[in-house]
Each structure stands twice: as structure tokens, then as C-alpha cells.
Motif scaffolding. Structure first.
Motif, PDB file in Angstrom:
ATOM      1  N   MET A 176      41.612  45.844  38.703  1.00 20.17           N
ATOM      2  CA  MET A 176      42.973  45.443  38.935  1.00 20.17           C
ATOM      3  C   MET A 176      43.152  44.030  38.389  1.00 20.17           C
ATOM      4  N   ASN A 177      44.159  43.837  37.580  1.00 22.82           N
ATOM      5  CA  ASN A 177      44.476  42.529  37.022  1.00 22.82           C
ATOM      6  C   ASN A 177      45.694  41.956  37.729  1.00 22.82           C
ATOM      7  N   ILE A 178      45.581  40.714  38.160  1.00 25.86           N
ATOM      8  CA  ILE A 178      46.674  40.020  38.814  1.00 25.86           C
ATOM      9  C   ILE A 178      46.953  38.753  38.029  1.00 25.86           C
ATOM     10  N   GLU A 179      48.212  38.525  37.699  1.00 23.31           N
ATOM     11  CA  GLU A 179      48.598  37.300  37.004  1.00 23.31           C
ATOM     12  C   GLU A 179      49.801  36.705  37.709  1.00 23.31           C
ATOM     13  N   ILE A 180      49.647  35.467  38.168  1.00 20.70           N
ATOM     14  CA  ILE A 180      50.721  34.728  38.809  1.00 20.70           C
ATOM     15  C   ILE A 180      50.830  33.403  38.085  1.00 20.70           C
ATOM     16  N   GLU A 181      51.972  33.177  37.477  1.00 22.68           N
ATOM     17  CA  GLU A 181      52.193  32.033  36.591  1.00 22.68           C
ATOM     18  C   GLU A 181      51.064  32.022  35.568  1.00 22.68           C
ATOM     19  N   ASN A 182      50.271  30.959  35.486  1.00 23.09           N
ATOM     20  CA  ASN A 182      49.205  30.912  34.474  1.00 23.09           C
ATOM     21  C   ASN A 182      47.835  31.242  35.061  1.00 23.09           C
ATOM     22  N   LEU A 183      47.793  31.746  36.289  1.00 25.05           N
ATOM     23  CA  LEU A 183      46.530  32.096  36.931  1.00 25.05           C
ATOM     24  C   LEU A 183      46.264  33.588  36.770  1.00 25.05           C
ATOM     25  N   LYS A 184      45.072  33.918  36.306  1.00 22.62           N
ATOM     26  CA  LYS A 184      44.715  35.321  36.080  1.00 22.62           C
ATOM     27  C   LYS A 184      43.471  35.665  36.882  1.00 22.62           C
ATOM     28  N   ILE A 185      43.527  36.797  37.563  1.00 30.02           N
ATOM     29  CA  ILE A 185      42.390  37.288  38.339  1.00 30.02           C
ATOM     30  C   ILE A 185      42.134  38.736  37.923  1.00 30.02           C
ATOM     31  N   ASN A 186      40.882  39.047  37.647  1.00 29.47           N
ATOM     32  CA  ASN A 186      40.486  40.413  37.343  1.00 29.47           C
ATOM     33  C   ASN A 186      39.553  40.875  38.453  1.00 29.47           C
ATOM     34  N   LEU A 187      40.032  41.778  39.291  1.00 28.40           N
ATOM     35  CA  LEU A 187      39.235  42.300  40.400  1.00 28.40           C
ATOM     36  C   LEU A 187      38.657  43.657  40.026  1.00 28.40           C
ATOM     37  N   LEU A 188      37.366  43.806  40.227  1.00 28.89           N
ATOM     38  CA  LEU A 188      36.727  45.098  40.014  1.00 28.89           C
ATOM     39  C   LEU A 188      36.867  45.914  41.291  1.00 28.89           C
ATOM     40  N   GLU A 189      37.267  47.146  41.148  1.00 33.54           N
ATOM     41  CA  GLU A 189      37.463  48.001  42.312  1.00 33.54           C
ATOM     42  C   GLU A 189      36.125  48.527  42.818  1.00 33.54           C
ATOM     43  N   HIS A 190      36.001  48.544  44.133  1.00 34.58           N
ATOM     44  CA  HIS A 190      34.803  49.071  44.785  1.00 34.58           C
ATOM     45  C   HIS A 190      35.259  49.866  45.992  1.00 34.58           C
ATOM     46  N   GLU A 191      34.607  50.964  46.262  1.00 29.25           N
ATOM     47  CA  GLU A 191      35.048  51.863  47.334  1.00 29.25           C
ATOM     48  C   GLU A 191      35.006  51.229  48.713  1.00 29.25           C
ATOM     49  N   ASN A 192      34.210  50.192  48.916  1.00 29.79           N
ATOM     50  CA  ASN A 192      34.088  49.559  50.228  1.00 29.79           C
ATOM     51  C   ASN A 192      34.935  48.290  50.377  1.00 29.79           C
ATOM     52  N   VAL A 193      35.763  48.003  49.406  1.00 31.87           N
ATOM     53  CA  VAL A 193      36.587  46.791  49.448  1.00 31.87           C
ATOM     54  C   VAL A 193      38.049  47.181  49.339  1.00 31.87           C
ATOM     55  N   TRP A 194      38.858  46.648  50.243  1.00 29.56           N
ATOM     56  CA  TRP A 194      40.301  46.869  50.182  1.00 29.56           C
ATOM     57  C   TRP A 194      40.879  46.078  49.035  1.00 29.56           C
ATOM     58  N   MET A 195      41.651  46.716  48.210  1.00 30.39           N
ATOM     59  CA  MET A 195      42.332  46.019  47.122  1.00 30.39           C
ATOM     60  C   MET A 195      43.600  45.375  47.689  1.00 30.39           C
ATOM     61  N   PRO A 196      44.085  44.311  47.049  1.00 29.98           N
ATOM     62  CA  PRO A 196      45.274  43.641  47.572  1.00 29.98           C
ATOM     63  C   PRO A 196      46.484  44.576  47.578  1.00 29.98           C
TER      64      PRO A 196
END
Length: 65
Positions: free
Chosen positions: A1-21
Motif C-alpha cells: 500500500m502506498n500512501i502519499e500526503i503532501e511530499n511525504l511518501k510511505i510504502n507499506l508492505l501488506e502482511h496477514e498479521n498487521v492491520w493496514m491503515p
């Protein structure tokens, strides 16, 4: 999952044991970045969450300790 807010970028890898935002967590991140970034820099931040830590990651990118 890629999240971009203004100039901040976060790339989260999905894992079955972690809640995604949820859209609410992302909305909170947008509010923090757009309205409170000057208040976060250099501060200690404690996020009490149960998910991916996206709020903590954003705070770190904004200069929190």
C-alpha cells in the motif's frame, strides 16, 4: 500500500498479521501533516495503536524523536 500526503511518501508492505491503515487513519495523517507539522518536529511522540504504525511513521518523517 502506498500512501502519499503532501511530499511525504510511505510504502507499506501488506502482511496477514498487521492491520493496514483505514481511511480514517489516513485522514488523521493528512490532518497531522497539513495542520500540525510545526508542532511535531523535535517532540517525543507516543502512538497507541494496533495497526501498521502509519501515524508514527508520518510523525518520524515530520521530525519527531
Amino acid at each position: 500500500m502506498n500512501i502519499e500526503i503532501e511530499n511525504l511518501k510511505i510504502n507499506l508492505l501488506e502482511h496477514e498479521n498487521v492491520w493496514m491503515p483505514t481511511r480514517f487513519g489516513i485522514a488523521l495523517g493528512e490532518i497531522l501533516v497539513k495542520n500540525y507539522k510545526a508542532n511535531i518536529e523535535g517532540k517525543n511522540v507516543l502512538e497507541l495503536g494496533v495497526g501498521s504504525g502509519v501515524i508514527s511513521i508520518l510523525c518520524g518523517l515530520l521530525g519527531a524523536k
